[in-house]
Design a protein around this motif. Structure first.
Motif, PDB file in Angstrom:
ATOM      1  N   CYS A   1      23.236 -26.906  47.818  1.00 41.75           N
ATOM      2  CA  CYS A   1      23.517 -28.294  48.883  1.00 41.75           C
ATOM      3  C   CYS A   1      24.550 -29.903  47.929  1.00 41.75           C
ATOM      4  O   CYS A   1      24.721 -30.437  48.486  1.00 41.75           O
ATOM      5  N   GLU A   2      24.330 -29.723  46.722  1.00 44.82           N
ATOM      6  CA  GLU A   2      25.212 -30.136  46.017  1.00 44.82           C
ATOM      7  C   GLU A   2      26.803 -30.574  46.785  1.00 44.82           C
ATOM      8  O   GLU A   2      27.508 -32.383  46.642  1.00 44.82           O
ATOM      9  N   GLN A   3      27.816 -29.431  46.893  1.00 46.55           N
ATOM     10  CA  GLN A   3      28.892 -29.121  47.132  1.00 46.55           C
ATOM     11  C   GLN A   3      28.811 -29.993  48.094  1.00 46.55           C
ATOM     12  O   GLN A   3      29.839 -30.883  48.499  1.00 46.55           O
ATOM     13  N   MET A   4      27.900 -29.680  49.684  1.00 44.76           N
ATOM     14  CA  MET A   4      27.531 -29.943  50.800  1.00 44.76           C
ATOM     15  C   MET A   4      27.595 -31.590  50.651  1.00 44.76           C
ATOM     16  O   MET A   4      27.751 -32.520  51.717  1.00 44.76           O
ATOM     17  N   LYS A   5      26.533 -32.281  50.114  1.00 45.87           N
ATOM     18  CA  LYS A   5      26.530 -33.553  49.676  1.00 45.87           C
ATOM     19  C   LYS A   5      27.656 -34.250  49.758  1.00 45.87           C
ATOM     20  O   LYS A   5      27.556 -35.680  50.055  1.00 45.87           O
ATOM     21  N   HIS A   6      28.316 -33.448  49.029  1.00 45.12           N
ATOM     22  CA  HIS A   6      29.766 -34.499  47.795  1.00 45.12           C
ATOM     23  C   HIS A   6      31.123 -33.794  48.663  1.00 45.12           C
ATOM     24  O   HIS A   6      31.711 -34.284  47.800  1.00 45.12           O
ATOM     25  N   GLY A   7      31.400 -32.903  49.531  1.00 42.61           N
ATOM     26  CA  GLY A   7      32.587 -32.445  49.391  1.00 42.61           C
ATOM     27  C   GLY A   7      32.304 -32.338  50.642  1.00 42.61           C
ATOM     28  O   GLY A   7      31.725 -32.481  51.990  1.00 42.61           O
ATOM     29  N   ASN A   8      33.258 -31.904  51.764  1.00 38.31           N
ATOM     30  CA  ASN A   8      33.581 -31.442  52.536  1.00 38.31           C
ATOM     31  C   ASN A   8      34.352 -30.107  52.882  1.00 38.31           C
ATOM     32  O   ASN A   8      35.003 -29.779  53.713  1.00 38.31           O
ATOM     33  N   ASP A   9      34.325 -29.561  52.115  1.00 39.16           N
ATOM     34  CA  ASP A   9      34.436 -28.187  52.564  1.00 39.16           C
ATOM     35  C   ASP A   9      34.078 -26.781  53.004  1.00 39.16           C
ATOM     36  O   ASP A   9      32.582 -27.839  53.691  1.00 39.16           O
ATOM     37  N   SER A  10      34.874 -26.115  53.276  1.00 42.47           N
ATOM     38  CA  SER A  10      33.970 -25.288  54.858  1.00 42.47           C
ATOM     39  C   SER A  10      33.442 -24.774  53.647  1.00 42.47           C
ATOM     40  O   SER A  10      32.601 -24.268  52.814  1.00 42.47           O
ATOM     41  N   MET A  11      32.645 -23.467  54.943  1.00 43.82           N
ATOM     42  CA  MET A  11      31.544 -23.633  54.613  1.00 43.82           C
ATOM     43  C   MET A  11      31.360 -22.029  53.984  1.00 43.82           C
ATOM     44  O   MET A  11      30.726 -21.455  52.527  1.00 43.82           O
ATOM     45  N   ASP A  12      32.972 -21.763  54.173  1.00 44.58           N
ATOM     46  CA  ASP A  12      33.240 -20.583  53.422  1.00 44.58           C
ATOM     47  C   ASP A  12      33.831 -20.584  51.719  1.00 44.58           C
ATOM     48  O   ASP A  12      33.330 -19.700  50.803  1.00 44.58           O
ATOM     49  N   GLU A  13      34.050 -21.961  51.942  1.00 44.92           N
ATOM     50  CA  GLU A  13      34.487 -22.358  50.536  1.00 44.92           C
ATOM     51  C   GLU A  13      33.191 -22.514  49.321  1.00 44.92           C
ATOM     52  O   GLU A  13      33.096 -22.523  48.186  1.00 44.92           O
ATOM     53  N   VAL A  14      32.161 -23.186  50.165  1.00 42.32           N
ATOM     54  CA  VAL A  14      30.639 -23.625  49.182  1.00 42.32           C
ATOM     55  C   VAL A  14      30.175 -22.260  48.735  1.00 42.32           C
ATOM     56  O   VAL A  14      30.091 -22.321  47.639  1.00 42.32           O
ATOM     57  N   ALA A  15      30.154 -21.205  49.911  1.00 41.88           N
ATOM     58  CA  ALA A  15      29.756 -19.908  50.032  1.00 41.88           C
ATOM     59  C   ALA A  15      30.549 -19.556  48.196  1.00 41.88           C
ATOM     60  O   ALA A  15      29.696 -18.926  47.396  1.00 41.88           O
ATOM     61  N   ARG A  16      31.569 -19.344  48.917  1.00 37.60           N
ATOM     62  CA  ARG A  16      32.256 -19.130  47.578  1.00 37.60           C
ATOM     63  C   ARG A  16      32.842 -19.643  45.506  1.00 37.60           C
ATOM     64  O   ARG A  16      32.283 -19.432  44.945  1.00 37.60           O
ATOM     65  N   LYS A  17      32.454 -20.938  45.907  1.00 42.67           N
ATOM     66  CA  LYS A  17      31.894 -22.132  44.827  1.00 42.67           C
ATOM     67  C   LYS A  17      30.464 -21.680  44.062  1.00 42.67           C
ATOM     68  O   LYS A  17      30.443 -21.754  42.674  1.00 42.67           O
ATOM     69  N   ALA A  18      29.169 -21.684  44.936  1.00 37.58           N
ATOM     70  CA  ALA A  18      28.420 -21.488  44.449  1.00 37.58           C
ATOM     71  C   ALA A  18      27.877 -19.839  43.910  1.00 37.58           C
ATOM     72  O   ALA A  18      27.067 -19.798  43.609  1.00 37.58           O
ATOM     73  N   GLY A  19      29.080 -18.380  44.565  1.00 38.94           N
ATOM     74  CA  GLY A  19      29.144 -17.077  43.406  1.00 38.94           C
ATOM     75  C   GLY A  19      28.920 -16.279  44.538  1.00 38.94           C
ATOM     76  O   GLY A  19      27.732 -15.396  44.715  1.00 38.94           O
TER      77      GLY A  19
END
Length: 312
Positions: free
Chosen positions: A250-268
């Motif tokens: 959620c923090e990544q989506m609030k403050h960044g513009n990564d794709s959902m694939d990248e958000v999922a990867r960064k979140a583990g």
């Protein structure tokens, strides 16, 4: 006051703003009646440093109760359940700083892993409630950091970082000396048995995390660990891991513009579909819908059976 605490414990996850040395919660919002509308104990992923500007009441650490008053300073390491309760319905004024202990130790010790780990353990050893002149050096440093946060003069970040280093050394002194300021409850009770697992999750949620590993870092068998964890946190260990991952997402989506694939990867999460499934479990909506209107969905975490909250 004598009210019986509920068994539920809340996770309150905070993120330090990018490029900032601390998260500071200051201002009129924190002038309130504490603890009367929600008596859950809670714990944080960061160290909480609080200073009571006005008021008095009780600080509860696990099952033990202590009295705070105007000018009291609290030092509460990550993963220690606690709450504050104002006397009566009187408004109390607090200011809070949240600090990433691991990051500060990285700055101080670099790649000296043994010394760094020893220092982290020393700072996390106990919570403290300091009154008046019991430890004026710590109060002075905390007040100096808050002044810098409010003024934000040139180089305030560098000045705060220097103050944080000084604060850590003062905490070393405090934790190495047996004093009445130490709250013994911080190192006891069921939560302490699994605290190392909670810390491990906070540090390694982006990696593959297994229950057997969490049990190992706590020095427990996997069977015992599962029983203790579920009894206290009211959640399966891997559900907790995924909850932390979802909140970081959620923090990544609030403050960044990564794709959902990248958000999922960064979140583990190993796959985007796993991310989507776990996200819907906690929010009852998809990550895409949440990103469009996060305010609409954030409070849904309260309805989950751990009553895990993001922030206050």
């Amino acid at each position: 006051m004598g009210r019986k605490q509920k068994e539920t414990v809340e996770l309150r996850l905070y993120e330090i703003p990018q490029g900032e040395p601390v998260l500071a919660l200051l201002g009129e919002e924190w002038n309130r009646v504490y603890g009367h509308d929600n008596f859950y104990l809670h714990f944080h992923n960061l160290m909480e440093i609080g200073i009571c500007r006005k008021g008095e009441g009780e600080l509860i650490i696990n099952e033990h109760t202590y009295t705070y008053r105007t000018n009291s300073v609290t030092l509460i390491p990550p993963n220690i359940p606690h709450t504050t309760i104002s006397n009566g319905m009187t408004r109390n004024s607090w200011e809070f700083l949240y600090v990433d202990v691991n990051h500060v130790m990285e700055e101080l010790y670099g790649d000296r892993i043994a010394q760094k780990n020893e220092a982290i353990e020393l700072v996390r050893r106990s919570a403290h409630l300091l009154h008046g002149s019991e430890c004026p050096e710590i109060a002075e440093i905390v007040n100096a950091i808050i002044r810098e946060e409010k003024k934000q003069s040139p180089y305030y970040r560098q000045v705060i970082t220097s103050y944080l280093h000084a604060l850590v050394y003062e905490m070393f002194r405090l934790n190495e000396v047996q004093t009445q300021t130490r709250l013994e409850a911080a190192g006891s009770g069921t939560m302490r048995q699994i605290a190392d697992a909670l810390t491990f999750v906070n540090d390694h949620y982006q990696e593959e995390v297994k229950v057997c590993t969490l049990a190992q870092v706590c020095g427990m068998s996997e069977t015992s660990f599962r029983k203790v964890f579920e009894e206290y946190v009211h959640m399966l260990p891997m559900d907790y891991v995924n909850l932390v991952r979802v909140q970081y997402a959620c923090e990544q989506m609030k403050h960044g513009n990564d794709s959902m694939d990248e958000v999922a990867r960064k979140a583990g999460f190993s796959t985007t579909s796993t991310f989507n499934r776990n996200f819907k479990k906690f929010f009852n909506t998809s990550p895409y819908q949440w990103k469009i209107n996060p305010q609409r969905y954030e409070r849904k975490l309260q309805n989950f059976h751990i009553n895990a909250l993001k922030g206050w």
